[in-house]
Design an enzyme around this catalytic site. Structure first.
Site, mmCIF file in Angstrom:
data_model
loop_
_atom_site.group_PDB
_atom_site.id
_atom_site.type_symbol
_atom_site.label_atom_id
_atom_site.label_comp_id
_atom_site.label_asym_id
_atom_site.label_seq_id
_atom_site.Cartn_x
_atom_site.Cartn_y
_atom_site.Cartn_z
ATOM 1 N N GLU A 65 -1.040 -3.585 6.295
ATOM 2 C CA GLU A 65 -0.328 -3.974 5.656
ATOM 3 C C GLU A 65 1.163 -4.441 5.628
ATOM 4 O O GLU A 65 1.855 -5.180 6.631
ATOM 5 C CB GLU A 65 0.382 -3.525 3.441
ATOM 6 C CG GLU A 65 1.442 -4.921 3.216
ATOM 7 C CD GLU A 65 1.263 -4.673 1.454
ATOM 8 O OE1 GLU A 65 3.059 -5.145 1.203
ATOM 9 O OE2 GLU A 65 1.328 -3.406 1.078
ATOM 10 N N ASP A 92 -3.951 -0.939 2.321
ATOM 11 C CA ASP A 92 -2.869 -0.522 1.654
ATOM 12 C C ASP A 92 -2.286 0.652 0.379
ATOM 13 O O ASP A 92 -2.979 1.180 0.812
ATOM 14 C CB ASP A 92 -2.699 -1.793 0.494
ATOM 15 C CG ASP A 92 -1.222 -1.903 -0.358
ATOM 16 O OD1 ASP A 92 -0.151 -1.374 0.113
ATOM 17 O OD2 ASP A 92 -0.915 -3.274 -0.954
ATOM 18 N N ILE A 94 0.233 2.673 0.160
ATOM 19 C CA ILE A 94 0.334 2.900 -1.318
ATOM 20 C C ILE A 94 1.131 0.639 -1.647
ATOM 21 O O ILE A 94 1.787 0.706 -1.407
ATOM 22 C CB ILE A 94 1.878 3.043 -0.944
ATOM 23 C CG1 ILE A 94 2.206 4.254 -0.598
ATOM 24 C CG2 ILE A 94 2.340 3.160 -3.144
ATOM 25 C CD1 ILE A 94 3.499 5.033 0.043
ATOM 26 N N ASP A 95 -0.258 0.572 -2.706
ATOM 27 C CA ASP A 95 -0.188 -0.520 -3.638
ATOM 28 C C ASP A 95 0.522 0.098 -5.323
ATOM 29 O O ASP A 95 0.036 1.257 -6.127
ATOM 30 C CB ASP A 95 -1.281 -0.602 -3.537
ATOM 31 C CG ASP A 95 -1.089 -2.859 -4.613
ATOM 32 O OD1 ASP A 95 -0.370 -3.133 -4.054
ATOM 33 O OD2 ASP A 95 -2.363 -2.468 -5.315
ATOM 34 N N THR A 97 4.168 0.124 -4.752
ATOM 35 C CA THR A 97 5.558 1.196 -3.590
ATOM 36 C C THR A 97 6.738 1.895 -5.223
ATOM 37 O O THR A 97 7.673 2.515 -4.622
ATOM 38 C CB THR A 97 6.270 0.672 -2.543
ATOM 39 O OG1 THR A 97 4.539 0.535 -1.687
ATOM 40 C CG2 THR A 97 7.103 1.081 -1.939
ATOM 41 N N ASP A 217 -3.742 -6.036 -1.257
ATOM 42 C CA ASP A 217 -4.127 -6.158 -2.475
ATOM 43 C C ASP A 217 -5.248 -5.660 -3.264
ATOM 44 O O ASP A 217 -5.036 -5.236 -4.732
ATOM 45 C CB ASP A 217 -2.821 -7.065 -3.547
ATOM 46 C CG ASP A 217 -0.924 -6.885 -2.721
ATOM 47 O OD1 ASP A 217 -0.924 -5.985 -2.780
ATOM 48 O OD2 ASP A 217 -1.169 -8.042 -1.698
#
Length: 267
Positions: A65, A92, A94-95, A97, A217
């Protein structure tokens, strides 16, 4: 190590680093808007995962990402070309954030592997609860080593469902709540699409829908849901592909009701 072992190892290593800083002083930068933020740990986690995967498989392609956000190549071109890429890791770091920045549990590390445009492996790690979800095509889905299945609920009134609110699509999402609220037991917003999909896979949620998502995502969660016996489609019930941004995933049994509610909302 196998592809799955590498993905699980990278997810846990990134997750441990992220968890150590959750709730602390974090410098968050705006990306596309004040609703869309990134921290130094999104970038560090992505670099860690990238290095782990490409050290093991240097000839594989990588789509992260944060890296993509700074790329001059449009995402749709990358995804269109993915049908010819033998191995594409979609990450991703940190999905969720926003949860991470505010010290709220519900942020995850999401890793998916696509072979010529088809997702074949997914890993989602929730460092707050130390829950590692994984699945490989044709091999079932697991949570911390134990097999998982989607909810057996046949009726909407038995299901808790979830959604997320992308800023550009709030005008579509909010009216949907009224339609779903009349049929389903409850609606939750946990702040991470990957976590929502993992929860559908293990039966905690009956379904999840959201507008405006991107491949990173979803890549970790799609195989989880499918291998746990569930269904993933676009909002209208059409086939899922890497370019799909508006999705429904469910235990399969309540999928028609989800599609019906959303169709009513856009009419």
């Amino acid at each position: 190590m196998s592809y799955l072992e590498i993905a699980c190892k990278a997810a846990k290593e990134a997750g441990r680093m992220i968890r150590s800083r959750a709730g602390g002083e974090l410098a968050a930068e705006e990306k596309s808007s004040s609703f869309d933020v990134v921290t130094e740990f999104d970038k560090k986690a992505e670099q860690l995962i990238r290095a782990s995967i490409l050290e093991a498989y240097p000839d594989h392609a990588f789509l992260g990402e944060e890296e993509t956000y700074h790329s001059s190549r449009p995402l749709h071109e990358v995804l269109e070309a993915a049908v010819d890429v033998p191995f594409l890791w979609i990450v991703d770091p940190i999905d969720g954030t926003t949860n991470f920045v505010h010290g709220i549990p519900g942020f995850t590390v999401s890793i998916g592997l696509a072979c010529k445009g088809e997702l074949v492996l997914g890993v989602v790690y929730d460092p707050s609860r130390d829950e590692l979800f994984w699945a490989e095509q044709g091999k079932g889905a697991y949570l911390n080593g134990n097999p998982i299945k989607v909810s057996a609920a046949e009726h909407t009134a038995e299901c808790v469902i979830a959604t997320g609110f992308m800023p550009a699509y709030r005008e579509l999402n909010i009216p949907s709540l009224a339609s779903f609220g009349k049929q389903f037991r409850g609606i939750r917003v946990l702040g991470s699409a990957a976590l929502h999909m993992a929860y559908v896979a293990c039966g905690r949620l009956g379904a999840f829908w959201q507008y405006g998502l991107n491949a990173w995502d979803l890549a970790g969660g799609v195989v989880l849901v499918r291998e746990a016996g569930g269904m993933v489609t676009d909002i209208g019930g059409g086939e899922f592909g890497l370019s799909v941004q508006h999705i429904i995933c469910s235990n399969g049994k309540v999928h028609p009701a989800m599609i019906s509610c959303l169709k009513q909302n856009v009419q």
